[in-house]
Design an enzyme around this catalytic site. Structure first.
Site, PDB file in Angstrom:
ATOM      1  N   TYR A  53       2.346  -9.275   1.194  1.00 41.90           N
ATOM      2  CA  TYR A  53       1.491  -8.523   0.269  1.00 41.90           C
ATOM      3  C   TYR A  53       0.439  -9.467  -0.313  1.00 41.90           C
ATOM      4  CZ  TYR A  53       4.672  -4.527   0.579  1.00 41.90           C
ATOM      5  OH  TYR A  53       5.425  -3.474   1.036  1.00 41.90           O
ATOM      6  N   HIS A 128      11.052  -6.422   7.314  1.00 39.97           N
ATOM      7  CA  HIS A 128       9.923  -5.529   7.040  1.00 39.97           C
ATOM      8  C   HIS A 128       9.698  -4.465   8.114  1.00 39.97           C
ATOM      9  CE1 HIS A 128       5.938  -5.647   4.592  1.00 39.97           C
ATOM     10  NE2 HIS A 128       6.223  -4.411   4.933  1.00 39.97           N
ATOM     11  N   SER A 208       5.390   4.592  -0.077  1.00 40.18           N
ATOM     12  CA  SER A 208       4.271   5.547  -0.238  1.00 40.18           C
ATOM     13  C   SER A 208       4.817   6.941  -0.550  1.00 40.18           C
ATOM     14  CB  SER A 208       3.377   5.578   0.996  1.00 40.18           C
ATOM     15  OG  SER A 208       2.645   4.384   1.098  1.00 40.18           O
ATOM     16  N   PRO A 209       5.629   7.064  -1.605  1.00 42.05           N
ATOM     17  CA  PRO A 209       6.280   8.349  -1.891  1.00 42.05           C
ATOM     18  C   PRO A 209       5.297   9.435  -2.312  1.00 42.05           C
ATOM     19  CG  PRO A 209       6.640   6.823  -3.697  1.00 42.05           C
ATOM     20  CD  PRO A 209       5.986   6.037  -2.610  1.00 42.05           C
ATOM     21  N   LEU A 210       4.081   9.016  -2.652  1.00 45.53           N
ATOM     22  CA  LEU A 210       3.072  10.000  -3.042  1.00 45.53           C
ATOM     23  C   LEU A 210       2.109  10.257  -1.885  1.00 45.53           C
ATOM     24  CD1 LEU A 210       2.390   8.375  -6.509  1.00 45.53           C
ATOM     25  CD2 LEU A 210       3.888  10.312  -6.014  1.00 45.53           C
ATOM     26  N   GLY A 211       2.408   9.691  -0.738  1.00 47.59           N
ATOM     27  CA  GLY A 211       1.533   9.890   0.413  1.00 47.59           C
ATOM     28  C   GLY A 211       0.469   8.824   0.512  1.00 47.59           C
TER      29      GLY A 211
HETATM   30  N1  LIG Z   1       8.087  -1.101   3.876  1.00 48.93           N
HETATM   31  C1  LIG Z   1       6.849  -0.871   4.212  1.00 48.93           C
HETATM   32  O1  LIG Z   1       6.451  -1.016   5.373  1.00 48.93           O
HETATM   33  C2  LIG Z   1       5.872  -0.428   3.158  1.00 48.93           C
HETATM   34  C3  LIG Z   1       4.595   0.055   3.528  1.00 48.93           C
HETATM   35  C4  LIG Z   1       3.732   0.469   2.503  1.00 48.93           C
HETATM   36  C5  LIG Z   1       4.145   0.412   1.180  1.00 48.93           C
HETATM   37  N2  LIG Z   1       5.386  -0.084   0.859  1.00 48.93           N
HETATM   38  C6  LIG Z   1       5.887  -0.144  -0.539  1.00 48.93           C
HETATM   39  O2  LIG Z   1       5.724   1.124  -1.120  1.00 48.93           O
HETATM   40  C7  LIG Z   1       4.946   1.017  -2.310  1.00 48.93           C
HETATM   41  C8  LIG Z   1       4.170   2.279  -2.534  1.00 48.93           C
HETATM   42  O3  LIG Z   1       3.234   2.499  -1.507  1.00 48.93           O
HETATM   43  P1  LIG Z   1       1.669   2.601  -1.811  1.00 48.93           P
HETATM   44  O4  LIG Z   1       1.347   1.611  -2.875  1.00 48.93           O
HETATM   45  O5  LIG Z   1       0.985   2.517  -0.504  1.00 48.93           O
HETATM   46  O6  LIG Z   1       1.440   4.115  -2.180  1.00 48.93           O
HETATM   47  P2  LIG Z   1       1.736   5.145  -3.363  1.00 48.93           P
HETATM   48  O7  LIG Z   1       3.073   4.953  -3.968  1.00 48.93           O
HETATM   49  O8  LIG Z   1       1.506   6.428  -2.753  1.00 48.93           O
HETATM   50  O9  LIG Z   1       0.682   4.779  -4.486  1.00 48.93           O
HETATM   51  C9  LIG Z   1      -0.675   4.680  -4.238  1.00 48.93           C
HETATM   52  C10 LIG Z   1      -1.444   4.765  -5.524  1.00 48.93           C
HETATM   53  O10 LIG Z   1      -1.125   5.978  -6.179  1.00 48.93           O
HETATM   54  C11 LIG Z   1      -1.400   5.823  -7.561  1.00 48.93           C
HETATM   55  N3  LIG Z   1      -0.286   6.341  -8.373  1.00 48.93           N
HETATM   56  C12 LIG Z   1       1.005   5.954  -8.288  1.00 48.93           C
HETATM   57  N4  LIG Z   1       1.740   6.625  -9.213  1.00 48.93           N
HETATM   58  C13 LIG Z   1       0.874   7.443  -9.865  1.00 48.93           C
HETATM   59  C14 LIG Z   1       1.015   8.380 -10.917  1.00 48.93           C
HETATM   60  N5  LIG Z   1       2.211   8.624 -11.465  1.00 48.93           N
HETATM   61  N6  LIG Z   1      -0.086   9.049 -11.318  1.00 48.93           N
HETATM   62  C15 LIG Z   1      -1.293   8.830 -10.757  1.00 48.93           C
HETATM   63  N7  LIG Z   1      -1.508   7.941  -9.765  1.00 48.93           N
HETATM   64  C16 LIG Z   1      -0.418   7.260  -9.335  1.00 48.93           C
HETATM   65  C17 LIG Z   1      -1.564   4.356  -7.850  1.00 48.93           C
HETATM   66  O11 LIG Z   1      -2.943   4.162  -8.129  1.00 48.93           O
HETATM   67  P3  LIG Z   1      -3.506   3.032  -9.133  1.00 48.93           P
HETATM   68  O12 LIG Z   1      -3.718   1.854  -8.212  1.00 48.93           O
HETATM   69  O13 LIG Z   1      -4.750   3.621  -9.646  1.00 48.93           O
HETATM   70  O14 LIG Z   1      -2.460   2.750 -10.158  1.00 48.93           O
HETATM   71  C18 LIG Z   1      -1.126   3.693  -6.551  1.00 48.93           C
HETATM   72  O15 LIG Z   1      -1.817   2.508  -6.279  1.00 48.93           O
HETATM   73  C19 LIG Z   1       4.108  -0.249  -2.076  1.00 48.93           C
HETATM   74  O16 LIG Z   1       3.620  -0.766  -3.292  1.00 48.93           O
HETATM   75  C20 LIG Z   1       5.099  -1.134  -1.391  1.00 48.93           C
HETATM   76  O17 LIG Z   1       5.938  -1.744  -2.357  1.00 48.93           O
HETATM   77  C21 LIG Z   1       6.255  -0.484   1.833  1.00 48.93           C
END
Ligand SMILES: NC(=O)c1ccc[n+]([C@@H]2O[C@H](COP(=O)([O-])OP(=O)(O)OC[C@H]3O[C@@H](n4cnc5c(N)ncnc54)[C@H](OP(=O)(O)O)[C@@H]3O)[C@@H](O)[C@H]2O)c1
Length: 294
Positions: A53, A128, A208-211
Site C-alpha cells: 500500500y 495478498h 471494497s465493501p462499498l464497491g
Molecule cells: N485484499 C485485497 O486484495 C484488497 C484489495 C483492495 C482493497 N483492500 C482493502 O479493502 C479496503 C477497502 O477498499 P477500498 O478502499 O478500495 O474501497 P471502499 O471501502 O469501497 O472505500 C472507498 C472510499 O469510499 C469512501 N467511504 C468509505 N466509507 C464511507 C462512508 N461511510 N461514507 C462515505 N464515504 C465512505 C472513502 O472515501 P474517502 O477517501 O473520501 O474517505 C473510501 O476511500 C482497503 O482500504 C484495503 O484495506 C484489499
C-alpha cells in the site's frame, strides 16, 4: 462498537481499510493520522494494511509505517489493536500491481513488515494474492514457516477460491483464521467463499465493501440501480448513510463477516463504524435481496 471473533481473539465488527491513506490521491500525513485516530476513537480495533500500500516505487511499506506512527501518537491504549498486514504483491510505481508468491519473497517481506510495524510478532499476516507461477501449497507453506518461527501469530489468505481455502486450511490448520475477498452488494461472486469460511469458522473480511466507489456506492454508471434505490430508501427511512446500510447488510450475512471499508477522511470511518449499531429487520433484508442484481 460491536465485536466479532477472529481466530482466538476478538476485534471490532468493522475494520479500517487503510489503503486510501497511502496510494494515489492520498491525503497529507496530518489527515491520514487523524483518520486512523478517528477509527480508534470509534472503537475500531482491526486495521488492514499491506506492504504494497504505497504509490511510488521506492516507498514500499508506506502504509505500515504510517499506521505505526499513528498508533505511537495516539493518546489512548492501543494494546488491543490488531494490525493485519499482507505480503505477496508489489507496486512498480506505474499505477499497476505485481504478484510474487515465492516462499523466499514472502518470508523476507514478512520480516520487513515486522520491523516497520515495530512489533514482536505480526498479529495477522495475510497472503495478498495467489501467484499463478508458484504452486499454492508452496506459498501457503511459507506462512507455516513464519508461524513456526514466531514471526507471525496467525495467518490469513486473500483473493482466493474455495479450493484454495480448503488447501490452505489443510496446511495451516487452526492457524488459518481469515479470508479476505472482494465482496459488496455490487460484487458478490465470492458468495461460496463466504459460506465456506463461515462453515470452517474463518473470519470473512470483505474488501471494497462499498464497491470501491466513494459517494453513491450502489449507483450504476448511468445513475441509481434498483439495488441502489433500495439501499438509499432504507438509509433515508433510518436517517443514516447508504454506506451504513451496505455495511449492515454485510454484517447480517454471517456472524463471522468483518467488513473492511476504506477511508481517506475521518468522517468516512466514523460513519462506517456506526453501521455496527444497525440491525436490519427481515423485511428490510428481503427488500435488499430482491433488489440486488442477479
Ligand atoms: N485484499 C485485497 O486484495 C484488497 C484489495 C483492495 C482493497 N483492500 C482493502 O479493502 C479496503 C477497502 O477498499 P477500498 O478502499 O478500495 O474501497 P471502499 O471501502 O469501497 O472505500 C472507498 C472510499 O469510499 C469512501 N467511504 C468509505 N466509507 C464511507 C462512508 N461511510 N461514507 C462515505 N464515504 C465512505 C472513502 O472515501 P474517502 O477517501 O473520501 O474517505 C473510501 O476511500 C482497503 O482500504 C484495503 O484495506 C484489499
Amino acid at each position: 462498537m460491536k465485536y466479532r471473533p477472529l481466530g482466538t481473539t476478538t476485534v471490532s465488527a468493522i475494520a479500517l481499510g487503510a489503503m486510501p491513506l497511502s496510494i494515489e490521491n492520498r491525503p497529507d500525513e496530518e489527515r491520514a493520522v487523524a483518520t486512523i485516530h478517528a477509527a480508534l476513537d470509534a472503537g475500531i480495533t482491526l486495521i488492514d494494511t499491506a506492504d504494497s500500500y504505497h504509490w511510488h516505487a521506492d516507498e514500499r511499506g508506506h502504509n505500515e509505517l504510517l499506521i505505526a506512527r499513528a498508533l505511537a501518537r495516539f493518546g489512548g491504549d492501543t494494546s488491543g489493536v490488531l494490525v493485519a498486514t499482507k505480503g505477496g504483491r508489489g507496486r512498480p510505481g506505474d499505477g499497476g500491481w505485481t504478484v510474487t508468491g515465492t516462499p523466499a519473497h514472502l518470508k523476507q517481506a514478512a520480516e520487513a513488515s515486522l520491523k516497520r510495524l515495530g512489533v514482536e510478532a505480526i498479529g495477522l499476516y495475510q497472503l495478498h494474492k495467489p501467484d499463478p507461477d508458484v504452486p499454492w501449497a508452496e506459498s501457503v507453506g511459507a506462512l507455516r514457516e513464519l508461524l513456526d518461527a514466531g514471526t507471525i501469530r496467525a495467518a490469513g489468505i486473500s483473493n482466493v477460491t474455495t479450493d484454495q481455502i480448503r488447501e490452505a486450511r489443510s496446511i495451516l490448520g487452526d492457524a488459518l483464521v481469515s479470508v479476505q475477498n472482494q465482496f459488496s452488494p455490487a460484487v458478490r461472486d465470492s458468495e461460496p467463499a463466504l459460506e465456506l469460511s463461515t462453515r470452517l469458522g474463518l473470519a470473512f473480511l470483505p474488501w471494497s465493501p462499498l464497491g470501491g466507489i466513494s459517494r453513491s456506492s450502489l449507483d450504476g454508471p448511468s445513475g441509481p440501480t434498483s439495488a441502489g434505490t433500495a439501499f438509499h430508501r432504507i438509509a433515508v427511512e433510518r436517517g443514516v448513510s447508504p454506506q451504513q446500510i451496505a455495511l449492515a447488510w454485510l454484517l447480517a450475512r454471517s456472524p463471522l463477516v468483518i467488513p473492511v471499508p476504506g477511508a481517506g477522511r475521518p468522517a468516512s470511518i466514523r460513519d462506517s463504524a456506526e453501521a455496527t449499531g444497525i440491525e436490519l429487520d427481515a423485511a428490510e433484508l428481503a427488500e435488499l435481496e430482491t433488489a440486488l442484481p442477479k
